[in-house]
Scaffold this motif. Structure first.
Motif, short mmCIF file in Angstrom:
data_model
loop_
_atom_site.label_atom_id
_atom_site.label_comp_id
_atom_site.label_asym_id
_atom_site.label_seq_id
_atom_site.Cartn_x
_atom_site.Cartn_y
_atom_site.Cartn_z
N SER A 12 0.67 -1.09 0.06
CA SER A 12 0.11 0.15 0.08
C SER A 12 0.76 1.20 0.04
O SER A 12 0.30 2.31 -0.05
CB SER A 12 -0.79 -0.07 1.13
N ASN A 47 -10.28 3.71 -1.38
CA ASN A 47 -9.55 2.56 -1.86
C ASN A 47 -9.31 1.46 -0.93
O ASN A 47 -9.12 0.16 -1.22
CB ASN A 47 -8.04 2.99 -2.35
N ASN A 48 -9.40 1.47 0.35
CA ASN A 48 -9.23 0.63 1.17
C ASN A 48 -10.49 -0.20 1.90
O ASN A 48 -10.44 -0.95 2.72
CB ASN A 48 -8.47 0.90 2.57
N THR A 105 -13.49 -2.48 2.02
CA THR A 105 -13.36 -4.18 1.63
C THR A 105 -14.97 -4.57 1.59
O THR A 105 -15.88 -3.83 1.92
CB THR A 105 -12.85 -5.24 2.84
N ARG A 150 -17.61 -6.82 -10.18
CA ARG A 150 -16.50 -7.41 -9.42
C ARG A 150 -16.36 -8.79 -9.69
O ARG A 150 -15.04 -9.21 -9.77
CB ARG A 150 -16.68 -6.91 -8.10
N PRO A 184 -9.12 -11.54 -3.11
CA PRO A 184 -8.89 -10.29 -2.68
C PRO A 184 -10.18 -9.83 -1.78
O PRO A 184 -11.29 -10.06 -2.56
CB PRO A 184 -8.36 -9.61 -3.61
N ARG A 198 -10.46 -6.62 -0.72
CA ARG A 198 -10.51 -5.22 -1.24
C ARG A 198 -11.63 -5.03 -2.19
O ARG A 198 -11.91 -5.94 -3.20
CB ARG A 198 -9.32 -4.66 -2.08
N LEU A 233 -11.48 -3.43 -7.62
CA LEU A 233 -10.72 -4.18 -8.68
C LEU A 233 -10.54 -3.71 -9.72
O LEU A 233 -11.32 -2.79 -10.25
CB LEU A 233 -11.03 -5.69 -8.51
N ARG A 245 -7.38 -7.56 -9.69
CA ARG A 245 -6.16 -7.31 -8.55
C ARG A 245 -6.60 -5.77 -8.14
O ARG A 245 -7.44 -5.12 -8.76
CB ARG A 245 -5.06 -7.15 -9.20
N PRO A 246 -6.28 -5.47 -6.77
CA PRO A 246 -6.79 -4.17 -6.15
C PRO A 246 -6.24 -3.26 -6.95
O PRO A 246 -5.12 -3.30 -7.60
CB PRO A 246 -6.17 -4.24 -4.76
#
Length: 422
Positions: free
Chosen positions: A55, A229-230, A232, A283, A298, A300, A303, A313-314
């Motif tokens: 990160s 962006n963090n 979940t 997603r 993931p 997160r 994506l 991928r994040p």
């Protein structure tokens, strides 16, 4: 080799398991060969990559670019890097303040130069500890000591006296900016229409909905870029919005806010339904399109798009900023600045986006202020403070009070009640 070679920065974006993704490395390239620039690469690896998580990719890259600029400066003044002095670091500061970056076309600000100077000093302290540098940059002769006030020392109760810290007097002063740039209702509507459809109301629109979701989390909830962006999927799985009450606020826990603090914010039910629609559709398609399959998917929320190279991928903060910047440029929401090339002294016009993605957070504060006032709440500051996560109410008032008063008499602002569903 240093004075004859060109400094080249490489940032790893491969899936090689032996190389950490995003790790920077510096090379010296001459006409017939490419050699690893060992000392700064070792420093970046030990000081940043090994001690940080992925990160921190932006921090790694910023440190690497700062060192690259420093080495290019030394080459320009014909100084080998082990022979550099503190006066060279001061000259570097004076040369780069206000000069134009070849990479971005933007002027270096005091904050950027300050960050680079901190990295430079840390690099030479690292070299001094390894015995590869004997100059005065690591000693910092311009430093002065000062005592930390008790009310600012978190561990004051464990000490008999205050903490003594050194202050680098050579660093340029960075004045905190309080000016905010909220989007007008018209620009906000145009931007949202351009970015893409809502995930829960596509109506045949085949464009991706993720970017619209990102913007809605900014202007309708007031989240910072890193907080968005963090997020979940786990944070939304426990929320059950009622489709018959789309404007009811729901409590969402933000786990890693500024200063790594946890707080609760209110998110409208319609936006929670959009998040669920994104999770159940776009997603999932992104996860299925992943090139590299792993045992655990993931968590997160956001994506890479299904048809992109980063599918499943994040995504990075830089990718979100780029998306927003390109949208502003496409819509013509720009400022036109006059720049001067330091090498040719020729003037040229440069377009820069009028807004950054962080301005959506400021937009939330201003729009909520007017919506609350229109609904009879004469002092909406406490609500805005809680939502934005300011520890001090005065911070909220000082930042936004003069701005909302300036905009109070402008037509159209009260119409945002419809946008906020109040």
């Amino acid at each position: 080799m240093f004075l004859q070679g060109e400094v080249v920065l490489f940032i790893n974006n491969t899936d090689n398991p032996e190389l950490k993704f995003g790790a920077p490395a510096l090379f010296l390239e001459s006409r017939d060969k490419l050699d690893l620039f060992e000392e700064p690469t070792r420093f970046l690896g030990e000081f940043y990559v090994r001690s940080g998580s992925t990160s921190s990719l932006h921090t790694w890259a910023k440190a690497a670019y700062g060192l690259k600029s420093w080495f290019q400066f030394l080459q320009a003044i014909d100084r080998d890097w082990p022979n550099a002095s503190e006066q060279d670091r001061v000259d570097f500061r004076d040369v780069y303040l206000g000069s134009i970056s070849r990479k971005t076309g933007r002027a270096y600000g005091a904050a950027g130069v300050r960050d680079a100077m901190v990295v430079i000093r840390s690099f030479y302290q690292h070299c001094a500890n390894r015995g590869t540098y004997n100059g005065d940059i690591s000693e910092n002769p311009f430093a002065v000591e000062y005592k930390v006030p008790v009310d600012r020392d978190a561990l004051a109760h464990t000490r008999s006296t205050g903490v003594i810290k050194s202050k680098d007097r050579a660093l340029p002063k960075v004045r905190p900016g309080v000016k905010i740039h909220p989007l007008t209702p018209r620009d906000l509507k145009n931007l949202l229409c351009h970015i893409g459809p809502q995930a829960g109301a596509r109506d045949g629109d085949q464009r991706v909905a993720r970017d619209r979701l990102i913007c809605d989390l900014g202007w309708a909830v007031g989240l910072r870029l890193n907080e968005i962006n963090n997020l979940t999927t786990l944070q939304f799985m426990t929320l059950s919005p009622d489709s018959c009450a789309p404007f009811v606020g729901m409590a969402l826990t933000i786990l890693h806010g500024k200063g790594n603090k946890t707080r609760q914010v209110i998110i409208p039910a319609w936006l929670v339904m959009d998040v669920h629609a994104y999770m159940d559709g776009e997603r999932i398609a992104s996860l299925r399109a992943r090139k590299i399959k792993t045992r655990h998917a993931p968590t997160r929320l956001l994506l890479g798009h299904e048809h992109s190279s980063s599918a499943g991928r994040p995504i990075t903060n830089a990718a979100l900023q780029k998306m927003f910047r390109e949208a502003c440029l496409t819509l013509g929401v720009v400022n036109i600045l006059e720049k001067t090339d330091p090498e040719t002294c020729k003037k040229f016009m440069y377009k820069t986006p009028r807004h950054s993605i962080h301005d959506l957070r400021h937009t939330y504060a201003v729009l909520t202020y007017h919506a609350e006032r229109a609904n009879g709440n004469a002092e909406p500051w406490k609500k805005i403070q809680a939502q934005l996560g300011h520890s001090n109410l005065q911070t909220t008032i000082d930042t936004y009070l003069s701005h909302v008063e300036i905009f109070t008499d402008q037509s159209g602002l009260l119409d945002i009640r419809k946008m906020l569903g109040l």
